[in-house]
Motif scaffolding. Structure first.
Motif, short mmCIF file in Angstrom:
data_model
loop_
_atom_site.label_atom_id
_atom_site.label_comp_id
_atom_site.label_asym_id
_atom_site.label_seq_id
_atom_site.Cartn_x
_atom_site.Cartn_y
_atom_site.Cartn_z
N UNK A 69 -0.58 -2.87 -13.11
CA UNK A 69 0.79 -3.15 -12.70
C UNK A 69 0.96 -4.65 -12.56
N UNK A 70 2.17 -5.06 -12.43
CA UNK A 70 2.45 -6.47 -12.26
C UNK A 70 2.79 -6.69 -10.80
N UNK A 71 2.05 -7.50 -10.11
CA UNK A 71 2.33 -7.80 -8.71
C UNK A 71 2.65 -9.28 -8.59
N UNK A 117 0.27 0.83 -5.77
CA UNK A 117 -0.87 1.43 -5.09
C UNK A 117 -0.96 1.04 -3.62
N UNK A 118 -0.14 0.08 -3.18
CA UNK A 118 -0.18 -0.40 -1.80
C UNK A 118 1.04 -0.01 -0.97
N UNK A 119 1.91 0.83 -1.51
CA UNK A 119 3.13 1.23 -0.80
C UNK A 119 2.76 2.04 0.43
N UNK A 155 9.99 4.32 3.16
CA UNK A 155 9.28 3.04 3.05
C UNK A 155 10.10 2.02 3.81
N UNK A 156 9.61 1.63 4.97
CA UNK A 156 10.37 0.75 5.86
C UNK A 156 10.57 -0.66 5.31
N UNK A 157 9.52 -1.24 4.75
CA UNK A 157 9.57 -2.63 4.30
C UNK A 157 10.01 -2.73 2.85
N UNK A 160 5.01 4.53 -9.20
CA UNK A 160 3.69 5.13 -9.06
C UNK A 160 2.91 4.82 -10.32
N UNK A 161 1.60 4.61 -10.18
CA UNK A 161 0.78 4.26 -11.35
C UNK A 161 -0.45 5.14 -11.52
#
Length: 158
Positions: A15-17, A25-27, A35-37, A116-117
């Motif tokens: 993925x592109x971060x 993968x970090x959600x 998802x609050x943030x 999602x990945x």
């Protein structure tokens, strides 16, 4: 050259971060699937979100949902609930969770996970002859998720 670098980065990470962006993968979903943030730390663009919701090559939400605000987009579906009033029914955190991966809120939903990945069940080459190998990129980028959330938040009940 920029495209080649982007392609290489995607191939290496799956993925592109970007700086300040939460990768798929970090959600962090809460117990209700919200998802609050923000996924990007930047506000979403509701106008771009409307385009994504109606565009077949992007979100194509109208394939399953009716959206009165996008009456000029043909062929609204009836599989999912109408999105009119979505901004009144759900908070931004809940909308972000639903668009990212609705299965975290509604077990068994047919709605695709747009951010999602991994964890996919892939049909083999027998169907297409060219099934992808390796990590898949998310359907929508983190900013596109934020844009769709911004648009859906404008859809208030009157």
């Amino acid at each position: 050259m920029k495209f080649a670098s982007l392609t290489l980065a995607t191939a290496l990470t799956g993925s592109i971060a970007l700086a300040g962006q939460v990768g798929p993968e970090d959600v962090a979903f809460n117990d209700d699937g919200a998802i609050e943030a923000s996924l990007t730390g930047a506000p979403g663009d509701a106008a771009n979100g409307a385009v994504i919701v109606g565009e077949k090559s992007k979100g194509n939400c109208v394939a399953c949902h009716q959206v009165a605000a996008l009456a000029d987009v043909p062929f609204h579906g009836e599989v999912g609930p109408p999105l009119d009033g979505a901004g009144s029914r759900w908070s931004e955190a809940e909308l972000r969770g639903l668009v990212s991966n609705a299965k975290m809120t509604f077990d068994g939903t047919v709605m695709p996970a747009f951010y999602k990945v991994d964890g996919f069940v892939r049909p083999g080459d027998a169907y297409t002859g060219n099934a992808p190998e390796g990590p898949l990129p998310p359907i929508l980028s983190a900013q596109e998720i934020e844009d769709v959330v911004a648009f859906l938040a404008t859809l208030k009940e009157e």
